[in-house]
Design an enzyme around this catalytic site. Structure first.
Site, mmCIF file in Angstrom:
data_model
loop_
_atom_site.group_PDB
_atom_site.id
_atom_site.type_symbol
_atom_site.label_atom_id
_atom_site.label_comp_id
_atom_site.label_asym_id
_atom_site.label_seq_id
_atom_site.Cartn_x
_atom_site.Cartn_y
_atom_site.Cartn_z
ATOM 1 N N VAL A 109 40.600 30.181 47.639
ATOM 2 C CA VAL A 109 42.002 30.562 47.684
ATOM 3 C C VAL A 109 42.623 29.948 48.924
ATOM 4 O O VAL A 109 42.039 30.009 50.009
ATOM 5 C CB VAL A 109 42.165 32.097 47.727
ATOM 6 C CG1 VAL A 109 43.648 32.479 47.711
ATOM 7 C CG2 VAL A 109 41.433 32.756 46.574
ATOM 8 N N CYS A 110 43.777 29.322 48.759
ATOM 9 C CA CYS A 110 44.534 28.780 49.885
ATOM 10 C C CYS A 110 43.665 27.797 50.693
ATOM 11 O O CYS A 110 43.004 26.937 50.122
ATOM 12 C CB CYS A 110 45.048 29.936 50.736
ATOM 13 S SG CYS A 110 46.362 29.506 51.893
#
Length: 328
Positions: A109-110
């Site tokens: 994520v990210c």
């Protein structure tokens, strides 16, 4: 029955929502009546098993020590993003390099995608990360094919996503893959989020994708484009509105916004058409005219180029009729 595992790694400076967003999605699977046996066994680990301080100042207490964890078959390894100050936690990157490839699914994520890239786990693969880190990923990890636009990218067993909410989108997509769309939709409704964003949807709107121009006339033109996607948005017409010569306008617009006028107009029109397909029952011909394409064929070409699918298929998957019929 052995439940599939979700193993989330924690570290100082981690973004708390990058952890809790996907984890809440996975945890929700077993909470619905009759679905207890379908849940995931979720575990969090950190270097040394120590509590970690997130980027927002919250403290998260892990279940165990990173060094004792060995992801294998049936494990989805979740690597959230966080603050980056020029280096990575060496124990984490070394562990990822040694054991990350053993997971059945590898999910970031990210800026967690940067951790995977640092560990060599994205070499030869397509990937994305938060838009502000895409250029750095492409520069520092040339063996990774960086795709800066999508909210998440699937490449075999590896899935990478953009910022916070994109991690929720990706987790919902994985739940849908494991348990079907009906359960994923129930979870989305429970969490009050949408189960409508395809992975190849842009990370941000056309207005956010481009920088805001510094000069008033150019900012006014940007706003005009957004409010009038069906108008004449050629360079000559836009330059006249900005009271500049076409050549000067095109050069200044690109310099101040980071994109050409034509590219900006294309993003605005696709975004406008996408919203109408999602939220209205208007016909494709009407949407084509309202979005400035004139003909359904021109709209179809733009959608295939930008979103990888024609308008009819996009509406079938994400339009109001699909959402309502699935929710019933």
């Amino acid at each position: 029955m052995t439940l599939p595992n979700v193993l989330a790694v924690l570290y100082d400076g981690v973004q708390s929502l990058d952890v809790t967003g996907p984890v809440e999605v996975f945890a929700a699977v077993g909470r619905f009546p009759g679905r207890a046996g379908d849940g995931y066994a979720i575990r969090t680990v950190s270097p040394g098993g120590a509590p970690v301080r997130t980027s927002s100042g919250l403290t998260l207490v892990p279940d165990g020590d990173l060094e004792s964890a060995r992801p294998g078959a049936g494990t989805t390894l979740l690597v959230p993003g966080g603050q980056y100050r020029g280096d990575f936690e060496p124990r984490l990157t070394e562990w990822l390099r040694a054991y990350g490839g053993g997971a059945e699914r590898l999910v970031s994520v990210c800026t967690g995608g940067l951790l995977l890239a640092e560990a060599g786990l994205l070499d030869g693969r397509r990937a994305t990360t938060h838009w502000y880190a895409c250029e750095r990923m492409a520069r520092d990890y040339p063996r990774v094919t960086v795709e800066p636009d999508p909210i998440y990218v699937r490449d075999g067993p590896v899935a990478t996503s953009a910022g916070v909410t994109a991690g929720i989108d990706l987790a919902l997509a994985l739940v849908e893959e494991d348990h079907g769309r009906e359960l994923a939709l129930r979870i989305a409704r429970h969490l009050v989020v949408f189960l409508r964003r395809p992975g190849n949807q842009a990370q941000f709107s056309a207005q956010l994708a481009a920088q805001t121009a510094q000069r008033d006339p150019l900012r006014e033109v940007q706003q005009w484009i957004t409010e009038h996607p069906d108008a004449d948005l050629g360079v000559e017409a836009l330059a006249a509105r900005a009271r500049l010569s076409p050549r000067h306008f095109a050069r200044a617009f690109r310099q101040e916004t980071g994109v050409t006028p034509g590219r900006y107009v294309e993003r605005v029109r696709v975004e406008h058409a996408r919203r109408l397909l999602e939220d209205t029952g208007d016909g494709v011909a009407e949407i084509s005219r309202a979005s400035g394409y004139g003909t359904p064929e021109a709209l179809r070409r733009a959608f295939v180029k930008t979103l990888g699918q024609p308008p009819a298929e996009y509406r079938r998957r994400f339009g109001p009729d699909r959402t309502q019929s699935t929710a019933q």
